[in-house]
Design a protein around this motif. Structure first.
Motif, mmCIF file in Angstrom:
data_model
loop_
_atom_site.group_PDB
_atom_site.id
_atom_site.type_symbol
_atom_site.label_atom_id
_atom_site.label_comp_id
_atom_site.label_asym_id
_atom_site.label_seq_id
_atom_site.Cartn_x
_atom_site.Cartn_y
_atom_site.Cartn_z
ATOM 1 N N ILE A 132 0.951 -0.851 -0.122
ATOM 2 C CA ILE A 132 -0.219 -0.324 0.033
ATOM 3 C C ILE A 132 1.250 1.087 0.566
ATOM 4 C CG2 ILE A 132 -1.344 0.966 1.435
ATOM 5 C CD1 ILE A 132 -2.486 -1.100 2.116
ATOM 6 N N ASP A 133 1.314 1.619 -1.180
ATOM 7 C CA ASP A 133 2.200 3.179 -1.354
ATOM 8 C C ASP A 133 0.926 4.592 -0.769
ATOM 9 O OD1 ASP A 133 3.234 5.621 -2.083
ATOM 10 O OD2 ASP A 133 3.597 4.682 -4.172
ATOM 11 N N LEU A 134 1.355 4.718 0.303
ATOM 12 C CA LEU A 134 1.053 6.426 0.897
ATOM 13 C C LEU A 134 1.425 7.203 0.708
ATOM 14 C CD1 LEU A 134 -0.417 4.551 4.287
ATOM 15 C CD2 LEU A 134 -1.895 4.892 2.682
ATOM 16 N N ARG A 135 2.701 7.295 -0.114
ATOM 17 C CA ARG A 135 3.212 8.025 -0.096
ATOM 18 C C ARG A 135 2.090 10.104 -0.915
ATOM 19 N NH1 ARG A 135 7.013 6.413 -5.316
ATOM 20 N NH2 ARG A 135 5.589 4.866 -5.351
ATOM 21 N N ASN A 136 2.398 10.876 -0.881
ATOM 22 C CA ASN A 136 1.351 11.863 -1.029
ATOM 23 C C ASN A 136 0.437 12.157 -0.538
ATOM 24 O OD1 ASN A 136 4.476 14.089 -2.183
ATOM 25 N ND2 ASN A 136 3.495 11.999 -3.858
ATOM 26 N N ASN A 137 -0.236 11.146 0.849
ATOM 27 C CA ASN A 137 -0.987 11.194 1.099
ATOM 28 C C ASN A 137 -1.393 12.177 1.959
ATOM 29 O OD1 ASN A 137 -3.171 10.050 2.491
ATOM 30 N ND2 ASN A 137 -2.629 8.003 3.177
ATOM 31 N N GLY A 138 -2.776 13.256 1.589
ATOM 32 C CA GLY A 138 -2.672 13.981 3.146
ATOM 33 C C GLY A 138 -3.177 13.386 4.476
ATOM 34 N N GLY A 139 -3.817 12.615 4.452
ATOM 35 C CA GLY A 139 -3.926 12.336 5.935
ATOM 36 C C GLY A 139 -5.506 12.290 5.991
#
Length: 46
Positions: free
Chosen positions: A24-31
């Motif tokens: 699960i790629d959470l890069r650039n995730n705003g939260g």
């Protein structure tokens, strides 16, 4: 919003369950808040 997210998770559950190694790629995730990821916990911790 929670209902839409739950419907999304239900729609991809069979795909997620068929993958032995899930990334699960959470890069650039705003939260977000905790309710957003509860359905993913079984995939993150086995």
């Amino acid at each position: 919003m929670i209902d839409e997210l739950n419907a999304f998770y239900e729609s991809i559950a069979s795909d997620l369950n068929s993958k032995p190694f899930l990334i699960i790629d959470l890069r650039n995730n705003g939260g977000g808040d905790e309710r957003r990821y509860f359905k993913l916990l079984p995939y993150l911790y086995t």
